[in-house]
Write an enzyme that holds these catalytic residues in place. Structure first.
Site, mmCIF file in Angstrom:
data_model
loop_
_atom_site.group_PDB
_atom_site.id
_atom_site.type_symbol
_atom_site.label_atom_id
_atom_site.label_comp_id
_atom_site.label_asym_id
_atom_site.label_seq_id
_atom_site.Cartn_x
_atom_site.Cartn_y
_atom_site.Cartn_z
ATOM 1 N N ASP A 225 50.391 9.975 7.029
ATOM 2 C CA ASP A 225 51.784 9.648 7.301
ATOM 3 C C ASP A 225 52.005 8.946 8.626
ATOM 4 O O ASP A 225 52.893 8.120 8.761
ATOM 5 C CB ASP A 225 52.639 10.917 7.254
ATOM 6 C CG ASP A 225 52.355 11.850 8.431
ATOM 7 O OD1 ASP A 225 51.187 12.261 8.583
ATOM 8 O OD2 ASP A 225 53.289 12.169 9.194
ATOM 9 N N ASP B 129 48.280 11.187 12.574
ATOM 10 C CA ASP B 129 47.363 12.286 12.257
ATOM 11 C C ASP B 129 46.635 11.981 10.957
ATOM 12 O O ASP B 129 46.707 10.882 10.428
ATOM 13 C CB ASP B 129 48.135 13.606 12.175
ATOM 14 C CG ASP B 129 49.342 13.509 11.238
ATOM 15 O OD1 ASP B 129 49.291 12.705 10.282
ATOM 16 O OD2 ASP B 129 50.333 14.226 11.465
ATOM 17 N N TYR C 80 57.620 18.579 8.174
ATOM 18 C CA TYR C 80 58.533 17.875 7.282
ATOM 19 C C TYR C 80 59.359 18.897 6.504
ATOM 20 O O TYR C 80 59.307 18.962 5.275
ATOM 21 C CB TYR C 80 57.769 16.938 6.335
ATOM 22 C CG TYR C 80 57.177 15.741 7.039
ATOM 23 C CD1 TYR C 80 57.978 14.653 7.392
ATOM 24 C CD2 TYR C 80 55.831 15.700 7.391
ATOM 25 C CE1 TYR C 80 57.448 13.555 8.060
ATOM 26 C CE2 TYR C 80 55.291 14.611 8.071
ATOM 27 C CZ TYR C 80 56.107 13.542 8.392
ATOM 28 O OH TYR C 80 55.587 12.457 9.066
ATOM 29 N N GLU D 135 54.322 7.194 18.563
ATOM 30 C CA GLU D 135 53.670 7.448 17.277
ATOM 31 C C GLU D 135 54.340 6.632 16.175
ATOM 32 O O GLU D 135 55.559 6.639 16.042
ATOM 33 C CB GLU D 135 53.715 8.930 16.910
ATOM 34 C CG GLU D 135 52.933 9.244 15.635
ATOM 35 C CD GLU D 135 52.796 10.731 15.363
ATOM 36 O OE1 GLU D 135 51.858 11.114 14.648
ATOM 37 O OE2 GLU D 135 53.627 11.522 15.864
#
Length: 626
Positions: A75, A78, A227, A472
């Site tokens: 995603d 990571d 999430y 990120e």
């Protein structure tokens, strides 16, 4: 001090003017934004992989439980495969293609965008092995975030987490149904059999989501911290129904939207965001499209309430509502500190498509402060994209690799550690933090096209790897940007996006299906001439009348009946008077589509074409068997 401040202000103003005058290369930005998805791939990478510093990873995902879960996307920075943001990424990429496929094609990026979608949908097919089973995550954030390792050699837990009847997840199953339904539209021209398979999964997933209700993070609890489903699942059920209606025109889904719009929040919530968790603004925009197409029928009153909420969202972006979306001093939408850019791109996409819907309907946007021209929504989308690409107080491009002043220390494991292909010396779980994470230098691998989290509420940004809130990137930052960039490349020209003439749908949706006409092709569909061991058969699958002309849709099936792989295929097609999908034209002949290198023994491929005549003459002019 006042004089100094004035001088700085003037210089800043002149800098911004210079950016505005110079403009941006949206085509270059589009190409780079699509390339980013190849850096996020998990699984066995294909030979045409363009991000060369990446290699195969996650090849044993699902193996311990006897399920093939290899593939899909990481995603963000990571190495976890989170189902909810991955599905939303695919859905919004599909929406970009459905609305602006023609623009993507004219800029040479449609094939790459479709490949990016298929990388996700191939994984979803694997993750949905039974009608009421969906694997929603591989790996977990806690163990993954404890380590800083390349995906090619990660040692973290790769446990797979699933939903079933006893462990429901209507939000995740609903979003995955939406992704599969939207993707079925994308592939309907180029690969009808694959499109049908996607639609079957979409139907099953929607039924699973609707029948066995519950929040997915109550079943997959390890996802809560990363999430969590704050909005619940009603928005995803409506979202999935909207996409299934788009894909099928099945009245069941239209009725679902009409009968549940009030009770499930579709007509109640005035939104200030659109993203992987909260889908209401997207639902409201899609339903408004259906209303403007004149398809609402008995649900018109309910659909008008959906549209009212959609327009409140649009007005709030323009600062023309009673409650407006916050912006930074430099003009960027601001919703939250952590990865704010996700809301910028998604809102910009909705504004762009709704601008085109309104223009197609010859009407203005209705705001509390008066009627607004649709062009103002497109101008707003452009202002957000231009900010992203460098028209901002810092003069920073927040897309890695675009411009000269872009983030160099991205919070991303793969890009921040030397490529596995360059140095295969093992990077340990914690050693990666000591050696690479804390390294105060540019990333050894440029994460081209990645859209990072972006600046704070005051346009400030710190390019530091440990500043994960701002540096990120995520797949769902980029996904809506594809459509916005494709739209902006074409400038302020109006598009009829209510009924798009250039979208990957199977036939022109502006044409109403008609009964089989009296005038039939002079030559009945029959197998075309082809040398053994290859057979070709053709059949007419539908017909309709438009402006007095009868149009036919033909499906052509080519089968390799040999015991070897069919390669170097060349097909000669004559007496073709319309568009064709599912093959690639090279010179005066046609070959395999871009994603197919050969046809295995015993397998078939299918391509389709539409024209107002008898079947075209199709024959194989060259091939090899290996």
């Amino acid at each position: 001090m006042g004089s100094s401040t004035s001088t700085i202000s003037v210089l800043l103003f002149l800098g911004l003017v210079q950016f505005a005058v110079s403009g941006h290369d949206y085509k270059q930005a589009l190409s780079k934004s699509i390339l980013f998805f190849e850096a996020q791939r998990s699984g066995h990478l294909p030979p045409n992989q363009r991000v060369s510093w990446r290699s195969h990873s996650g090849l044993n995902d699902g193996k311990s439980i006897g399920v093939d879960l290899v593939g899909g996307y990481y995603d963000a920075g990571d190495n976890v495969k989170f189902g909810l943001p991955m599905a939303f990424t695919v859905t919004t990429m599909c929406w970009s293609i459905i609305e602006y496929g023609g623009q993507l094609a004219s800029n040479g990026e449609l094939g790459n965008a479709i490949d990016a979608i298929k990388w996700g949908t191939d994984y979803f097919i694997k993750a949905h092995p039974e009608p009421n089973v969906l694997y929603g995550e591989v790996g977990d954030g806690k163990s993954d975030h404890y380590c800083w390792q390349r995906p090619e050699e990660m040692t973290t837990d790769r446990r797979a987490y699933k939903l079933d009847r006893n462990n429901p997840g209507s939000d995740l199953a609903g979003e995955t149904a939406a992704a599969m339904a939207a993707a079925s539209i994308v592939f309907r021209r180029s690969d009808p059999s694959y499109s049908a398979e996607l639609l079957r999964h979409a139907h099953e997933l929607f039924e699973f989501a609707d029948k066995y209700r519950g929040k997915y993070d109550s079943s997959i609890t390890v996802a809560q911290k990363y999430y969590g489903s704050v909005s619940g699942y009603n928005d995803e059920l409506l979202w999935a129904a909207a996409w299934l209606y788009q894909a099928t025109n099945d009245r069941y889904y239209l009725d679902y939207l009409g009968k549940n719009g009030d009770s499930m929040g579709g007509t109640a919530w005035s939104m200030r965001e659109f993203g992987w968790d909260v889908k209401y603004a997207g639902v409201q925009t899609l339903v408004a499209k259906i209303l403007m197409q004149g398809k609402a029928g008995e649900h018109t009153a309910v659909f008008e309430r959906y549209q009212e909420k959609a327009e409140q969202f649009m007005c709030s972006m323009l600062g023309k509502s009673t409650k407006n979306i916050q912006k930074t001093p430099g003009g960027l939408i601001f919703r939250q500190r952590w990865n704010n850019m996700q809301f910028v791109t998604s809102a910009s996409f909705l504004a762009a498509v709704y601008s085109d819907y309104l223009s197609s309907s010859k009407r203005n946007l209705r705001c509390s402060q008066g009627n607004i021209s649709p062009s103002k929504l497109l101008d707003f989308s452009k202002s957000q994209v231009d900010y992203i690409l460098g028209d901002n107080p810092r003069g920073t491009s927040y897309m890695v690799g675009y411009g000269h002043n872009y983030p160099r220390q991205v919070h991303h494991r793969g890009s921040s550690i030397v490529s596995f292909k360059v140095d295969q010396k093992f990077v340990t779980c914690r050693g990666g933090y000591a050696t690479w994470y804390s390294r105060k230098a540019s990333d050894p691998n440029v994460l081209t096209g990645a859209l990072v989290g972006g600046p704070d509420a005051y346009d400030n940004f710190a390019d530091n790897r440990d500043n994960y809130e701002q540096t990120e990137p995520t797949t769902y930052n980029n996904a809506p940007l594809l459509g916005v960039l494709a739209r902006l490349i074409s400038g302020p020209t109006d598009f009829d996006q209510r009924l798009p003439g250039v979208s990957p749908t199977p036939s022109p949706v502006i044409i109403k299906p008609a009964p089989i006409p009296k005038r039939k092709p002079t030559t009945p569909p029959a197998p075309a001439s082809s040398p053994s061991p290859i057979t070709i058969s053709q059949k007419m699958t539908s017909s309709w009348i438009n402006e007095g002309n009868v149009y036919y849709r033909y499906s052509t099936k080519l089968t390799n009946r040999s015991t070897k792989r069919l390669k170097n295929l060349k097909i000669s097609i004559t007496k073709l008077y319309g568009p064709i999908w599912g093959v690639t034209k090279t010179g005066n002949s046609y070959g395999f589509p871009s994603w197919m290198k050969y046809l295995p023994a015993g397998k078939s491929m299918e391509f389709v074409y539409i024209h107002s005549a008898a079947p075209a003459n199709v024959l194989v002019s060259n091939y090899s068997l290996e």
